[in-house]
Design an enzyme around this catalytic site. Structure first.
Site, PDB file in Angstrom:
ATOM      1  CG  HIS A 167      -1.860   1.099   1.299  1.00 57.90           C
ATOM      2  ND1 HIS A 167      -2.983   1.161   0.507  1.00 57.90           N
ATOM      3  CD2 HIS A 167      -1.855   2.242   2.040  1.00 57.90           C
ATOM      4  CE1 HIS A 167      -3.633   2.278   0.746  1.00 57.90           C
ATOM      5  NE2 HIS A 167      -2.982   2.951   1.671  1.00 57.90           N
TER       6      HIS A 167
ATOM      7  CG  ASP B 239      -5.456  -0.821   2.308  1.00 56.94           C
ATOM      8  OD1 ASP B 239      -5.063  -1.883   1.783  1.00 56.94           O
ATOM      9  OD2 ASP B 239      -5.870   0.143   1.638  1.00 56.94           O
TER      10      ASP B 239
HETATM   11  C1  GRF Z   1       1.067   0.376  -6.121  1.00 59.77           C
HETATM   12  O1  GRF Z   1       1.249   1.737  -5.898  1.00 59.77           O
HETATM   13  C2  GRF Z   1       0.603  -0.323  -4.875  1.00 59.77           C
HETATM   14  O2  GRF Z   1       1.083   0.267  -3.708  1.00 59.77           O
HETATM   15  C3  GRF Z   1      -0.895  -0.171  -4.944  1.00 59.77           C
HETATM   16  O3  GRF Z   1      -1.197  -0.299  -6.317  1.00 59.77           O
HETATM   17  C4  GRF Z   1      -0.088   0.111  -7.088  1.00 59.77           C
HETATM   18  C5  GRF Z   1       0.228  -0.980  -8.067  1.00 59.77           C
HETATM   19  O4  GRF Z   1       1.203  -0.607  -8.998  1.00 59.77           O
HETATM   20  N1  GRF Z   1      -1.562  -1.147  -4.094  1.00 59.77           N
HETATM   21  P1  GRF Z   1       1.767  -1.651 -10.037  1.00 59.77           P
HETATM   22  O5  GRF Z   1       0.574  -2.199 -10.837  1.00 59.77           O
HETATM   23  O6  GRF Z   1       2.495  -2.730  -9.292  1.00 59.77           O
HETATM   24  O7  GRF Z   1       2.674  -0.878 -10.931  1.00 59.77           O
END
Ligand code: GRF
Length: 202
Positions: free
Chosen positions: A107, A143
């Site tokens: 997160h 979360d």
């Molecule tokens: C990340 O910023 C993660 O923290 C959130 O969703 C985003 C996913 O990014 N849960 P990616 O698809 O891995 O580039």
């Protein structure tokens, strides 16, 4: 440890796992699933010869049925740990019971601040000067599960989500593989005296 990843979007965190832990540290990424059949994450998995599947909401009567199908598919690939890496759907109670203590999420905020969607926008709107990333176990809330790893970064001049994500991406790509490595090594356990506290033995 056989690891499955659920991702809805671009999958840069999946890529970090494929690059840093897949095939080493006792970790193998065995399956990648998405709710979105056109997620770039699925293409990344295919490029790495990892099994993929998509489970669009429109194909199931409800979340319980879809999550049952996802769980069956993950188990058919021997999944022992489920990593949510930008998975934009909530998981049903039954799914979490099936993979109890074996689902983690990354997160882009320092939980418990700014849970849910648009965490970075929430943090910017609040005017915080310190941002960060949390890897946590997933429970039935949004979360709210116990924190495994957390890292902060001061960005006092942050103006846009893009500014902040430029700082957070590298942290995510470091912290999530680290958490998977630690779990695979058996170094992560929950404090029996306080189930909110996750103990790491390095
Ligand atoms: C990340 O910023 C993660 O923290 C959130 O969703 C985003 C996913 O990014 N849960 P990616 O698809 O891995 O580039």
């Amino acid at each position: 440890m056989n690891v499955a990843v659920l991702a809805s979007g671009t999958g840069t965190n999946l890529q970090a796992l494929l690059d840093q832990v897949h095939g080493s540290d006792g970790v193998r990424i065995v399956a990648v699933a998405s709710d979105n059949p056109s997620a770039v994450a699925l293409a990344r998995a295919e490029d790495a010869s990892v099994a993929t599947a998509s489970f669009p909401a429109s194909e199931y009567p409800g979340r319980a049925d879809r999550d049952r199908a996802i769980g069956d598919w993950l188990l058919s690939h021997g999944t022992e740990l489920v990593v949510l890496a930008g998975y934009l759907q909530l998981l049903s109670k039954d799914f979490l019971a099936r993979f109890a203590g074996k689902v983690i999420n990354v997160h882009p905020a320092l939980l418990p601040a700014f849970p849910g969607l648009h965490a970075v926008e929430q943090a910017l709107a609040y005017g915080v000067k310190v941002f960060g990333v949390t890897v946590h176990f997933v429970d039935e809330g949004v979360d709210t599960g116990p924190v495994i790893l957390q890292r902060a970064v001061a960005i006092p001049e942050a103006r846009s989500e893009q500014d902040v994500m430029e700082h957070l991406r590298p942290l995510e790509h470091q912290l999530l593989p680290e958490a998977v490595r630690l779990i695979a090594a058996g170094a992560v356990r929950v404090d029996p005296d306080n189930p909110r506290r996750v103990l790491i033995e390095r």
